[in-house]
Scaffold this active site. Structure first.
Site, PDB file in Angstrom:
ATOM      1  N   HIS A 105      48.711  35.705  -6.280  1.00 31.22           N
ATOM      2  CA  HIS A 105      47.586  35.139  -7.810  1.00 31.22           C
ATOM      3  C   HIS A 105      47.019  35.586  -7.628  1.00 31.22           C
ATOM      4  CE1 HIS A 105      49.060  31.397  -6.295  1.00 31.22           C
ATOM      5  NE2 HIS A 105      49.548  31.061  -7.049  1.00 31.22           N
ATOM      6  N   ASP A 207      38.965  38.939  40.099  1.00 33.30           N
ATOM      7  CA  ASP A 207      40.318  38.439  41.308  1.00 33.30           C
ATOM      8  C   ASP A 207      40.868  40.094  41.526  1.00 33.30           C
ATOM      9  OD1 ASP A 207      42.778  38.745  42.298  1.00 33.30           O
ATOM     10  OD2 ASP A 207      43.971  37.271  41.006  1.00 33.30           O
ATOM     11  N   HIS A 210      44.272  40.626  44.212  1.00 37.51           N
ATOM     12  CA  HIS A 210      45.291  40.841  43.332  1.00 37.51           C
ATOM     13  C   HIS A 210      45.758  42.250  43.887  1.00 37.51           C
ATOM     14  CE1 HIS A 210      43.774  42.773  40.004  1.00 37.51           C
ATOM     15  NE2 HIS A 210      45.146  43.201  39.897  1.00 37.51           N
ATOM     16  N   HIS A 215      49.004  46.341  42.499  1.00 38.40           N
ATOM     17  CA  HIS A 215      48.835  47.107  42.040  1.00 38.40           C
ATOM     18  C   HIS A 215      49.503  48.573  43.883  1.00 38.40           C
ATOM     19  CE1 HIS A 215      47.746  46.119  38.092  1.00 38.40           C
ATOM     20  NE2 HIS A 215      46.149  45.441  39.136  1.00 38.40           N
ATOM     21  N   ASP A 370      49.928  43.805  36.057  1.00 43.52           N
ATOM     22  CA  ASP A 370      49.175  42.494  35.973  1.00 43.52           C
ATOM     23  C   ASP A 370      50.248  41.246  34.699  1.00 43.52           C
ATOM     24  OD1 ASP A 370      47.216  43.502  37.164  1.00 43.52           O
ATOM     25  OD2 ASP A 370      45.893  45.123  35.790  1.00 43.52           O
TER      26      ASP A 370
HETATM   27 FE1  FES Z   1      46.295  32.442  -4.979  1.00 39.04          FE
HETATM   28 FE2  FES Z   1      45.544  33.607  -2.784  1.00 39.04          FE
HETATM   29  S1  FES Z   1      45.601  34.026  -4.891  1.00 39.04           S
HETATM   30  S2  FES Z   1      46.551  32.409  -2.842  1.00 39.04           S
HETATM   31 FE    FE Z   2      45.130  44.609  38.164  1.00 37.16          FE
END
Ligand code: FES
Ligand code: FE
Length: 453
Positions: A105, A207, A210, A215, A370
């Site tokens: 708005h 970790d 792993h 890897h 990962d």
């Molecule tokens: Fe109405 Fe932002 S002006 S929700």
């Molecule tokens: Fe890793």
């Protein structure tokens, strides 16, 4: 879920966790309030918003926030949510503005969050709207640490440096190698992973176990050595020695307060530089400056993963800094930043950006290894029986000690889950603690107990 039920999910003394912590929707709602509602959360790097009116659009947990540079140079963090009907005010990832105008708005807010104008104010509100009461909601605590901007919703939280504790020592090794500090190079990579945030954060915290397995193929391709080259010949141009993390040097450190770091270094600056080409040469050339600023141990530490509780992780060497934004119990939105020394020449920054994306971008060859694991674990947890099954977190239990070489925190072997146990203990303390005094005291008591055991 009451506090006793939450405590029953994690046994950090005996090393077990119940999978509900990764999948339960009710726990996740409590986390948004008790973890993300009161911890220091990383938002942006100072270099991303240098001028007044610059903003960066991000999240604290699931809450959308705008990080905005003010006219006086300070930074304010405010909800990206219009006060009229809650519309998301700003959809740009980042930019520069004089005002934020709501697309619904048309309410418009100044960069300090004050409500500036309302369409048809006289006709619609008959002059009765008190605009001073309808500014944007602001995070009460905003602090920076060496270029990184954090905010906290909790006015009673300790200051950022206290919250970091010993983790500041590790963070300095990443942010303070050269005069002038660091900056973000390139944009922010963002993508979704279908896993709970704690899988990612815990792995970077603790970790190292792993790496040799998950890897394995990347290690072979990335780091040829005379041993694993088929003909046993010496290294050629552009080939680096086997990275320290592949050799299992160093150790996993619990840095206290839920933070953790896998720490690798060798006596040989060259041996630790595994990112290749111009980037390796740059780290080698700047090693004396880094050593003068940080001392030998941190200057030589060019690889290793880290998590600052809850969701900020980084990797030395590939220079990746990432946030695991939670998106429900089974999803995260990963935001990845490439961090470079400000003083580095442009061609090095460009090379860093490429090497960073190659390894840890969304299609990075290490990144994919990962995330695949975390996704598969999360899928298994859709099963009823799977969610009743305790996980084992006992690696290195009872072998914790303080180091005598000045590296802060609690140490254990390279392959140990001390930092993971500390990470989950912090989670319990936050989920059940009624005040920060209580949370900090519980953490300190746990550390002492672990050392005494
Ligand atoms: Fe109405 Fe932002 S002006 S929700
Ligand atoms: Fe890793």
């Amino acid at each position: 879920m009451d506090d006793d039920q939450i405590r029953s999910l994690v046994d950090s003394r005996n090393g077990t966790v119940k999978p509900a912590i990764y999948s339960d929707a009710q726990l996740y709602e409590l986390e948004l309030e008790r973890v993300f509602g009161r911890t220091w959360l990383f938002l942006a790097h100072e270099s991303q918003i240098p001028k007044p009116g610059d903003f960066f659009n991000t999240f604290m947990g699931e809450d959308p926030v705008l990080v905005v540079r003010q006219k006086d140079g300070s930074v304010q963090v405010m909800m990206n949510q219009c006060r009229h009907r809650g519309m998301k005010l700003c959809h740009a990832d980042s930019g520069n503005t004089k005002a934020f105008t709501c697309p619904y708005h048309g309410w418009a807010y100044q960069v300090d969050g004050a409500l500036q104008s309302v369409p048809l104010e006289k006709e619609a509100y008959r002059g009765k709207l008190d605009k001073s009461k309808w500014g944007l909601i602001k995070a009460p605590r905003v602090e920076s640490y060496k270029g990184l901007i954090f905010a906290n919703w909790d006015e009673s939280a300790p200051d950022l440096v206290t919250y970091l504790g010993d983790m500041a020592w590790y963070l300095d090794g990443f942010l303070d190698r050269r005069e002038g500090g660091t900056e973000v190079v390139g944009g922010v990579h963002k993508w979704m992973i279908d896993c709970n945030w704690k899988f990612a954060a815990e792995q970077f915290c603790s970790d190292q176990y792993h790496a040799p397995y998950t890897h394995a193929s990347a290690i072979q391709v990335l780091a040829p050595t005379p041993q694993n080259k088929p003909d046993g010949s010496p290294l050629g141009d552009g080939q680096t020695e086997r990275p320290a993390w592949a050799n299992g040097l160093g150790g996993v450190q619990f840095a206290g307060k839920g933070h953790g770091s896998a720490f690798f270094f060798t006596e040989n600056a060259d041996a630790n530089v595994w990112v290749g080409g111009e980037v390796s040469a740059y780290f080698r050339e700047t090693y004396p400056e880094a050593e003068a600023r940080l001392g030998k141990v941190r200057a030589l530490r060019l690889a290793g993963h880290n998590t600052m509780f809850p969701t900020l992780s980084w990797l030395n060497g590939t220079q990746t800094l990432r946030v695991w934004h939670p998106r429900g119990p089974g999803r995260i939105e990963v935001w990845v930043f490439c961090i470079a020394d400000k003083a580095a020449p442009p061609e090095v920054k460009e090379a860093l950006k490429k090497s960073h994306a190659r390894a840890f971008g969304p299609a990075g060859f290490l990144e994919q290894d990962d995330s695949e694991n975390w996704i598969e674990v999360q899928k298994v947890l859709r099963g009823h029986k799977a969610r009743q099954t305790d996980f084992c977190m006992q690696m290195g239990l009872g072998f914790e000690e303080r180091r005598e070489d000045g590296i802060p925190g609690i140490t254990n072997g390279t392959f140990a889950e001390t930092a993971a146990r500390g990470f989950y203990q912090r989670w319990v303390d936050l989920m059940t603690g009624k005040s920060w005094n209580e949370i900090e005291a519980a953490g300190a008591a746990w550390e002492q107990e672990v050392i005494d055991a």
